[in-house]
Design a protein around this motif. Structure first.
Motif, PDB file in Angstrom:
ATOM      1  N   HIS A 186       0.814  -1.216   0.000  1.00  0.00           N
ATOM      2  CA  HIS A 186       0.000   0.000   0.000  1.00  0.00           C
ATOM      3  C   HIS A 186       0.844   1.260   0.000  1.00  0.00           C
ATOM      4  O   HIS A 186       1.918   1.288   0.603  1.00  0.00           O
ATOM      5  CB  HIS A 186      -0.897   0.036   1.248  1.00  0.00           C
ATOM      6  N   GLU A 194      -7.426  11.606  -7.248  1.00  0.00           N
ATOM      7  CA  GLU A 194      -7.172  10.308  -7.862  1.00  0.00           C
ATOM      8  C   GLU A 194      -6.576  10.424  -9.275  1.00  0.00           C
ATOM      9  O   GLU A 194      -5.594   9.762  -9.607  1.00  0.00           O
ATOM     10  CB  GLU A 194      -8.531   9.590  -7.901  1.00  0.00           C
ATOM     11  N   SER A 195      -7.138  11.318 -10.095  1.00  0.00           N
ATOM     12  CA  SER A 195      -6.690  11.326 -11.489  1.00  0.00           C
ATOM     13  C   SER A 195      -5.335  12.028 -11.659  1.00  0.00           C
ATOM     14  O   SER A 195      -4.532  11.628 -12.509  1.00  0.00           O
ATOM     15  CB  SER A 195      -7.754  11.945 -12.394  1.00  0.00           C
ATOM     16  N   TYR A 196      -5.055  13.049 -10.836  1.00  0.00           N
ATOM     17  CA  TYR A 196      -3.721  13.664 -10.885  1.00  0.00           C
ATOM     18  C   TYR A 196      -2.655  12.663 -10.463  1.00  0.00           C
ATOM     19  O   TYR A 196      -1.575  12.578 -11.034  1.00  0.00           O
ATOM     20  CB  TYR A 196      -3.652  14.891  -9.966  1.00  0.00           C
ATOM     21  N   ALA A 198      -2.905   9.449 -10.751  1.00  0.00           N
ATOM     22  CA  ALA A 198      -2.765   8.450 -11.810  1.00  0.00           C
ATOM     23  C   ALA A 198      -1.852   8.967 -12.926  1.00  0.00           C
ATOM     24  O   ALA A 198      -1.033   8.227 -13.467  1.00  0.00           O
ATOM     25  CB  ALA A 198      -4.139   8.096 -12.365  1.00  0.00           C
ATOM     26  N   GLU A 199      -1.989  10.245 -13.258  1.00  0.00           N
ATOM     27  CA  GLU A 199      -1.117  10.837 -14.273  1.00  0.00           C
ATOM     28  C   GLU A 199       0.334  10.848 -13.818  1.00  0.00           C
ATOM     29  O   GLU A 199       1.259  10.548 -14.586  1.00  0.00           O
ATOM     30  CB  GLU A 199      -1.547  12.295 -14.529  1.00  0.00           C
ATOM     31  N   ALA A 202       1.750   7.319 -14.110  1.00  0.00           N
ATOM     32  CA  ALA A 202       1.291   6.529 -15.269  1.00  0.00           C
ATOM     33  C   ALA A 202       2.390   5.613 -15.813  1.00  0.00           C
ATOM     34  O   ALA A 202       2.136   4.451 -16.162  1.00  0.00           O
ATOM     35  CB  ALA A 202       0.788   7.459 -16.371  1.00  0.00           C
ATOM     36  N   GLU A 205       2.879   2.627 -13.537  1.00  0.00           N
ATOM     37  CA  GLU A 205       1.737   1.725 -13.664  1.00  0.00           C
ATOM     38  C   GLU A 205       1.841   0.895 -14.948  1.00  0.00           C
ATOM     39  O   GLU A 205       1.514  -0.290 -14.964  1.00  0.00           O
ATOM     40  CB  GLU A 205       0.429   2.534 -13.638  1.00  0.00           C
ATOM     41  N   ARG A 213      -1.656  -5.864  -9.769  1.00  0.00           N
ATOM     42  CA  ARG A 213      -2.747  -4.977 -10.150  1.00  0.00           C
ATOM     43  C   ARG A 213      -2.780  -3.774  -9.204  1.00  0.00           C
ATOM     44  O   ARG A 213      -2.589  -3.929  -8.011  1.00  0.00           O
ATOM     45  CB  ARG A 213      -4.051  -5.780 -10.027  1.00  0.00           C
ATOM     46  N   LEU A 214      -3.001  -2.587  -9.795  1.00  0.00           N
ATOM     47  CA  LEU A 214      -3.029  -1.368  -8.992  1.00  0.00           C
ATOM     48  C   LEU A 214      -4.462  -0.857  -8.858  1.00  0.00           C
ATOM     49  O   LEU A 214      -5.161  -0.691  -9.856  1.00  0.00           O
ATOM     50  CB  LEU A 214      -2.152  -0.291  -9.644  1.00  0.00           C
ATOM     51  N   ALA A 215      -4.906  -0.609  -7.633  1.00  0.00           N
ATOM     52  CA  ALA A 215      -6.240  -0.043  -7.412  1.00  0.00           C
ATOM     53  C   ALA A 215      -6.126   1.293  -6.691  1.00  0.00           C
ATOM     54  O   ALA A 215      -5.269   1.462  -5.820  1.00  0.00           O
ATOM     55  CB  ALA A 215      -7.096  -1.004  -6.590  1.00  0.00           C
ATOM     56  N   TYR A 216      -6.988   2.244  -7.097  1.00  0.00           N
ATOM     57  CA  TYR A 216      -7.070   3.555  -6.463  1.00  0.00           C
ATOM     58  C   TYR A 216      -8.282   3.565  -5.554  1.00  0.00           C
ATOM     59  O   TYR A 216      -9.403   3.355  -6.024  1.00  0.00           O
ATOM     60  CB  TYR A 216      -7.255   4.643  -7.535  1.00  0.00           C
ATOM     61  N   ARG A 224      -5.864   5.825  -1.271  1.00  0.00           N
ATOM     62  CA  ARG A 224      -5.057   4.664  -0.930  1.00  0.00           C
ATOM     63  C   ARG A 224      -4.758   3.907  -2.212  1.00  0.00           C
ATOM     64  O   ARG A 224      -5.666   3.555  -2.958  1.00  0.00           O
ATOM     65  CB  ARG A 224      -5.790   3.779   0.071  1.00  0.00           C
ATOM     66  N   ARG A 226      -3.405   0.533  -3.767  1.00  0.00           N
ATOM     67  CA  ARG A 226      -3.151  -0.853  -3.348  1.00  0.00           C
ATOM     68  C   ARG A 226      -2.611  -1.666  -4.513  1.00  0.00           C
ATOM     69  O   ARG A 226      -3.233  -1.728  -5.579  1.00  0.00           O
ATOM     70  CB  ARG A 226      -4.442  -1.505  -2.857  1.00  0.00           C
TER      71      ARG A 226
END
Lengths: 421, 421
Positions: A186, A194-196, A198-199, A202, A205, A213-216, A224, A226
């Motif tokens: 974690h 979340e989206s910033y 992820a960018e 990226a 990922e 596997r990556l989860a937001y 968090r 994971r």
């Protein structure tokens, strides 16, 4: 026996009617995950014969391990045990050990009243089951193995269910580990969407292999991240997953709360305790829940001495030392007031950091100038006091929750800044 | 169209892993119940293509109204929309109104950063759906009617889901009432066990007609009795059910909290406000959560001024006026200390009643004499101060919860006694 798929069935009209929130399933999900057992479905059903039979039939088709909670109380609205007995084509028998336990509980807590007759039924168990003795309540659990599957029946009262899982079921489950390892890493962030996020990560990922596997998981200002990995080589799997987590943590350093699965409250208690610094809290709109979120963490007493819920202005003045003139000139919900509240509680608690909240949680109390959802928050630290104004404009419950999240976010940012000096 | 059966599907690995508690379903259950729609199943599934397809297939077989929450966020772990599109054999189209809304949110809160590309996908909706515009977030909801069934898709963020249900879905649902009426009446009791209560009202329960069902919903010292009636004549049904509820309330008078579905906290806020009396709270082991449980009730500021979280003995002395000698001689967890805390906070808050809690919540801090779970509670009233010692011996969380429940129970009993004088 290899257990791959687990399923949780919770029985009770009160869940479907929304009169209680199902916290049992989340607790069970965490416990089973830690035992490398994957929960693939949670289903809540009515406490009717038809619904229970149907759920058991369906579960037996698709799952290896089935946990059923609820429906084991003494009153007439519980038909669970009879329905389960016909599902297994067995009968109910009275367990003498359980009966004398139930009787002893009534002797202890019954204030001299005779045990109601219906409580004898609490000692009735499935003839085909192994009884899971319940030290902390009257309803025993039951363990049934049938055609390569395990069924576990537990009472719905959370602490009884937890007791039985920890003391009776977990030891038996240890024998049923999967040959595949599951590993989670974690990274907890705060103050970035979340989206910033992820960018920002990226490219990392994109490098993840198919088995990681990556989860937001966003929640009130916290995201968090994971990483879930599945494979045969536990040691390699952990090493590889941890390396990805480290890269993500390093990239998101500015927003980082922790590199393990903790809440922001747990991170604050841990770091403050380690650094020997203390926190004090003055609350108006959050009404004690902010102090409560910190004190709910085990060990909080090492870094928390004092919380003041100052609803009335008199308490703000008398206990926290807010100036009467400030309250008159700017009002209780103002930057000037929260500054004095934060600095006052810091002084009172002899603390390193003081937090203060003051706002209009709603549904009433709003004005055109300060509508419902207007909240001022201040954090007084060793070298400066920071403040922020928020306009939440939601219902009371959400306004309080968001105020709490923002207060902890502000505290964490100031603490990191001070620490970096 | 007559809707008889509803089903809730929540999507998200975080629920199965127990990392978040599903509070959405309880909220939805209550709302649907108030609209006379019966939820017969709640199912939580993984955010995988297979699980989503399977759940939709099953739900379409057995339910008329299907609410799906979760899985609509912007990041790559969400496959929901594509899976739903293939379930309905439709495509995703970009909605321009939603897109400009998403863009405007990023302009407002993005601190000048460019909107991440993946957020364009937030504006993609099912070609066959009616878009449920989301004023408070980026993910829109969707409404689909197919073969006589309604499917509603909503984001999993609780306050966005609630906004969409209240503002977009409920008005549409008003058209789909069942021709059967459902009516619930409640009697809330405190301080008596489920089975004693059942014995006490056994004769009344035996008289209930087949279309009125009685459920016992016990929770931490409170037992909520719910009478659920189903029939065609709404007016008669209500009258008849209310009459049974009245008889039960009258029989259980000694333990009665309310004759409607309220929590003990709501009952206290309502009655104290009506009687013009005030409450103050001093907390040690409950750490602010007791004050928080009262202040979470809308309107609490009319009867609550002041809460003190006195973890450190210095705060107990300085703010609440506990004698240093008492703390030295008997310790913080003692009858003498809680009496002084309760009376001190009552004085400080200029209140009618003062509550105090002091105990060892755990997991550490216990001694052989005062093990974890030892809790003293005092309630100071207008004419006397009552105290009680508890031995909970559970985990921190449960010890805190039970302390809160017992403190409110003691307050309620003393209030009723004073009122009866």
């Amino acid at each position: 026996m290899v257990i791959m798929k687990a399923e949780i069935i919770t029985i009770g009209d009160e869940i479907l009617l929304g009169q209680v929130v199902d916290t049992n399933s989340a607790w069970l999900g965490q416990l089973l995950d830690s035992l490398n057992i994957t929960v693939h479905q949670i289903v809540s059903i009515s406490d009717s014969r038809e619904a229970i039979s149907h759920a058991l039939d369906e579960a037996a088709k698709r799952s290896d391990f089935i946990i059923v909670t609820g429906g084991l109380g003494p009153t007439k609205d519980d038909v669970t045990k009879e329905t389960i007995a016909s599902f297994f084509q067995t009968t109910l028998i009275r367990d003498e050990q359980v009966l004398s336990h139930v009787k002893s509980i009534f002797e202890k807590f019954g204030n001299g009243r005779t045990m109601p007759v219906m409580n004898y039924g609490q000692a009735d168990v499935l003839a085909c089951s192994e009884v899971l003795f319940n030290d902390v309540g009257t309803a025993p659990g039951m363990w049934v193995e049938r055609e390569g599957r395990c069924f576990v029946f537990l009472p719905g009262v959370p602490f009884e269910m937890r007791f039985l899982m920890e003391k009776r079921v977990s030891p038996k489950l240890a024998a049923f580990r999967s040959e595949h390892s599951i590993y989670h890493a974690h990274v907890i962030t705060m103050g970035i969407g979340e989206s910033y996020l992820a960018e920002m990560i990226a490219d990392i990922e994109a490098e993840l292999p198919s088995y990681i596997r990556l989860a937001y998981l966003p929640k009130l200002g916290t995201v968090r991240l994971r990483l879930s990995a599945v494979g045969r080589e536990a040691v390699t799997l952990k090493k590889e997953t941890d390396a990805f987590a480290r890269r993500i943590a390093s990239r998101t350093e500015e927003y980082l709360v922790a590199e393990k699965d903790v809440t922001i409250e747990e991170a604050i208690v841990e770091k403050f305790t380690a650094d020997g610094i203390r926190l004090a809290i003055a609350e108006s709109c959050t009404g004690g829940l902010l102090a409560g979120s910190i004190t709910a963490v085990p060990g909080a007493s090492a870094m928390f001495d004092c919380g003041i819920v100052a609803y009335h202005n008199r308490i703000k003045q008398q206990v926290l030392g807010v100036d009467e003139e400030v309250l008159k000139a700017f009002g209780a919900v103002s930057e000037q007031t929260v500054i004095q509240m934060a600095e006052g509680v810091k002084r009172l608690g002899d603390a390193t950091y003081g937090i203060a909240t003051s706002g209009i949680a709603g549904p009433t109390g709003g004005t055109p100038e300060k509508p419902v959802g207007t909240v001022w928050i201040a954090v007084a630290g060793p070298s400066e006091t920071v403040t922020q104004l928020f306009h939440f404009r939601n219902d009371r419950h959400v306004n309080i929750e968001r105020s709490m999240a923002q207060a902890l976010n502000m505290l964490w940012k100031l603490y990191k800044k001070d620490k970096g000096k």
